[in-house]
Design a protein around this motif. Structure first.
Motif, short mmCIF file in Angstrom:
data_model
loop_
_atom_site.label_atom_id
_atom_site.label_comp_id
_atom_site.label_asym_id
_atom_site.label_seq_id
_atom_site.Cartn_x
_atom_site.Cartn_y
_atom_site.Cartn_z
N LEU A 68 -3.56 10.45 -44.07
CA LEU A 68 -4.99 10.17 -44.18
C LEU A 68 -5.38 8.99 -43.30
O LEU A 68 -6.43 9.02 -42.64
N ASN A 69 -4.55 7.97 -43.26
CA ASN A 69 -4.85 6.81 -42.42
C ASN A 69 -4.82 7.16 -40.93
O ASN A 69 -5.44 6.47 -40.12
N ARG A 70 -4.12 8.24 -40.58
CA ARG A 70 -4.07 8.69 -39.17
C ARG A 70 -5.11 9.75 -38.87
O ARG A 70 -5.19 10.23 -37.73
N ALA A 71 -5.90 10.15 -39.84
CA ALA A 71 -6.76 11.33 -39.68
C ALA A 71 -7.97 11.09 -38.78
O ALA A 71 -8.67 12.05 -38.43
N GLY A 72 -8.23 9.86 -38.41
CA GLY A 72 -9.31 9.59 -37.46
C GLY A 72 -10.70 9.94 -37.99
O GLY A 72 -11.58 10.34 -37.21
N GLY A 73 -10.89 9.83 -39.29
CA GLY A 73 -12.19 10.11 -39.87
C GLY A 73 -12.41 11.55 -40.27
O GLY A 73 -13.49 11.89 -40.77
N ARG A 74 -11.42 12.41 -40.06
CA ARG A 74 -11.56 13.82 -40.43
C ARG A 74 -11.27 14.00 -41.92
O ARG A 74 -10.38 13.35 -42.46
N PRO A 75 -11.98 14.93 -42.58
CA PRO A 75 -11.67 15.22 -43.99
C PRO A 75 -10.26 15.80 -44.11
O PRO A 75 -9.77 16.49 -43.22
N MET A 76 -9.64 15.53 -45.24
CA MET A 76 -8.27 15.99 -45.46
C MET A 76 -8.12 16.45 -46.90
O MET A 76 -8.59 15.79 -47.84
N HIS A 77 -7.48 17.61 -47.08
CA HIS A 77 -7.19 18.11 -48.42
C HIS A 77 -5.90 17.48 -48.91
O HIS A 77 -4.90 17.47 -48.18
N VAL A 78 -5.91 16.95 -50.14
CA VAL A 78 -4.75 16.22 -50.65
C VAL A 78 -4.30 16.83 -51.98
O VAL A 78 -4.98 17.64 -52.58
N SER A 79 -3.14 16.38 -52.44
CA SER A 79 -2.55 16.90 -53.67
C SER A 79 -3.26 16.33 -54.90
O SER A 79 -4.00 15.34 -54.83
N TRP B 243 -14.68 -0.33 -50.75
CA TRP B 243 -14.27 0.94 -51.36
C TRP B 243 -15.36 2.01 -51.32
O TRP B 243 -15.06 3.20 -51.37
N ARG B 244 -16.62 1.61 -51.17
CA ARG B 244 -17.70 2.60 -51.18
C ARG B 244 -17.71 3.49 -49.93
O ARG B 244 -18.40 4.52 -49.93
N VAL B 245 -16.97 3.12 -48.89
CA VAL B 245 -16.95 3.96 -47.69
C VAL B 245 -15.96 5.11 -47.83
O VAL B 245 -15.91 6.00 -46.98
N VAL B 246 -15.17 5.10 -48.90
CA VAL B 246 -14.19 6.16 -49.13
C VAL B 246 -14.88 7.34 -49.81
O VAL B 246 -15.56 7.18 -50.82
N GLU B 247 -14.71 8.52 -49.25
CA GLU B 247 -15.32 9.74 -49.81
C GLU B 247 -14.22 10.57 -50.47
O GLU B 247 -13.29 11.02 -49.81
N LEU B 248 -14.35 10.76 -51.77
CA LEU B 248 -13.37 11.55 -52.53
C LEU B 248 -14.11 12.58 -53.37
O LEU B 248 -14.94 12.23 -54.21
N ASP B 249 -13.78 13.85 -53.16
CA ASP B 249 -14.28 14.93 -54.01
C ASP B 249 -13.15 15.28 -54.97
O ASP B 249 -12.17 15.93 -54.60
N ARG B 250 -13.29 14.84 -56.20
CA ARG B 250 -12.21 15.02 -57.16
C ARG B 250 -12.05 16.47 -57.58
O ARG B 250 -10.99 16.86 -58.08
N GLU B 251 -13.07 17.28 -57.40
CA GLU B 251 -12.99 18.69 -57.78
C GLU B 251 -12.24 19.51 -56.72
O GLU B 251 -11.39 20.33 -57.03
N THR B 252 -12.56 19.28 -55.45
CA THR B 252 -11.95 20.06 -54.38
C THR B 252 -10.69 19.41 -53.80
O THR B 252 -9.93 20.06 -53.08
N GLY B 253 -10.48 18.11 -54.09
CA GLY B 253 -9.33 17.42 -53.54
C GLY B 253 -9.45 17.11 -52.06
O GLY B 253 -8.46 17.04 -51.35
N VAL B 254 -10.67 16.87 -51.59
CA VAL B 254 -10.90 16.54 -50.19
C VAL B 254 -11.28 15.06 -50.09
O VAL B 254 -12.13 14.57 -50.85
N VAL B 255 -10.65 14.38 -49.14
CA VAL B 255 -10.87 12.95 -48.93
C VAL B 255 -11.23 12.70 -47.48
O VAL B 255 -10.70 13.36 -46.58
N ARG B 256 -12.12 11.73 -47.27
CA ARG B 256 -12.40 11.28 -45.91
C ARG B 256 -12.60 9.78 -45.92
O ARG B 256 -13.26 9.23 -46.80
N VAL B 257 -11.96 9.12 -44.93
CA VAL B 257 -12.18 7.69 -44.73
C VAL B 257 -12.57 7.47 -43.27
O VAL B 257 -12.19 8.25 -42.39
N PRO B 258 -13.36 6.45 -42.99
CA PRO B 258 -13.77 6.21 -41.60
C PRO B 258 -12.57 5.99 -40.69
O PRO B 258 -11.53 5.48 -41.10
N ALA B 259 -12.71 6.40 -39.45
CA ALA B 259 -11.64 6.21 -38.47
C ALA B 259 -11.29 4.72 -38.37
O ALA B 259 -12.17 3.86 -38.34
N GLY B 260 -10.01 4.43 -38.34
CA GLY B 260 -9.54 3.06 -38.21
C GLY B 260 -9.33 2.34 -39.52
O GLY B 260 -8.67 1.30 -39.55
#
Length: 331
Positions: free
Chosen positions: A69-80, A138-155
């Motif tokens: 996730l830290n390497r994702a460059g701002g792209r959404p990522m599905h997590v466990s 922490w407010r810049v972190v996007e977490l959808d707890r239902e779908t398991g998709v996370v996105r954090v800003p690049a960097g």
């Protein structure tokens, strides 16, 4: 409800308690069960839980979900589900403490030199401390707890170290009790959770200058520490402090608890803060926030009626809430 009942009696092993100790998650882990025949099964369940949390949350493993996730460059990522649980707990801790416990502090920790397992950091000392800066928040972190998709800003570099270990203790203790049925204590470097029936006098825990240790662990008390032994019957206990995870960075001595508002190491107003709560996550969140809040922590914990022991570097102790036997300040 914390289950922090009273001061403990003499610190000595309890009959009928089986014990295992080993390294995990960059710290010393201890497992105690009240049915010796259940120790091997309980150890297997604990190992599985720790492996899952490490694979999800380690900042020092290239193959972890956190590193991806830290390497994702701002792209959404599905997590466990494990990662959703861990990140959700971290964001809840940030919200509950007005951002004093914030998972977006990873970049600051990297700047301080905490970019690998602490045993390697402690042997280092090279480099210089860069100019401090507030964490992204922490407010810049996007977490959808239902779908398991996370996105954090690049960097942005997330770090879940403030809460993931406590979560692992909570999850493991609950799983062991549910599967095996015995009374259990899980201690991950001072993050303690108990589940199931407790010994008659409770699980005895020694609060030292560095951490919380189950009294059945085979290590001696230091002089002057006997009055900090307590007994717990349910819930969690956590100790946070600035005296153990310290290292040299250039000419400065730094530690692992940072103030998100400034990006600097939290002041060492308290050597340790120990908190009892219904969960280890709750206890750890409060103890870490208290270190960050410094002198204001005792009033904050008292206002919340949180049972806590706050110890200054000179050994003077302050007690809040229903911490047993003593109340106020000693020393």
């Amino acid at each position: 409800m914390s289950g922090l009942a009273r001061p403990a009696g003499p610190v000595a092993p309890l009959p009928g308690i089986a014990h295992a100790e080993f390294r995990a998650l960059g710290t010393v882990a201890a497992l105690l069960v009240d049915e010796p025949a259940a120790l091997d099964e309980a150890r297997g369940l604990l190992d599985a839980e720790l492996a899952a949390v490490d694979l999800a949350c380690s900042r020092f493993r290239e193959d972890s979900e956190l590193s991806a996730l830290n390497r994702a460059g701002g792209r959404p990522m599905h997590v466990s589900d494990t990662f959703v649980d861990a990140l959700g707990v971290a964001l809840d801790a940030a919200a509950a403490t007005d951002g004093d416990v914030d998972p977006t502090c990873g970049g600051v920790l990297v700047d301080l030199g905490y970019d690998r397992d602490f045993t390697e950091v402690a042997r280092g000392g090279a480099g210089t401390v860069v100019t401090a800066r507030p964490v992204p928040g922490w407010r810049v972190v996007e977490l959808d707890r239902e779908t398991g998709v996370v996105r954090v800003p690049a960097g942005l570099v997330l770090d879940l170290g403030a809460t993931a270990k406590a979560l692992a203790a909570d999850r493991a203790a609950a799983r062991i009790h549910a599967s095996v049925g015995c009374g259990v204590l899980v201690n991950l470097g001072g993050d303690i959770r108990v589940a199931g029936p407790a010994p008659d006098d409770g699980w005895r825990v020694l609060i030292t200058d560095g951490t919380s240790t189950a009294a059945e662990d085979p290590r001696p008390a230091r002089a002057g520490e006997a009055h900090r032994a307590v007994a717990i019957t349910e819930g969690g206990l956590a100790t946070s402090g600035t005296g153990v995870r310290r290292w040299r960075r250039g000419r400065e001595t730094v530690h692992h608890i940072v103030s998100p508002a400034t990006g600097e190491c939290a002041p060492s107003h308290w050597q340790t803060v120990t908190v009892a709560a219904s969960t280890c996550v709750g206890a750890n969140t409060a103890s870490t926030a208290a270190i960050v809040r410094g002198a204001a922590a005792a009033g904050w914990l008292e206002e919340l009626a949180v049972p806590a022991l706050l110890v200054r570097p000179d050994g003077r102790a302050t007690f809040t809430g229903a911490w047993p036997h003593l109340h106020g300040t000693t020393g």
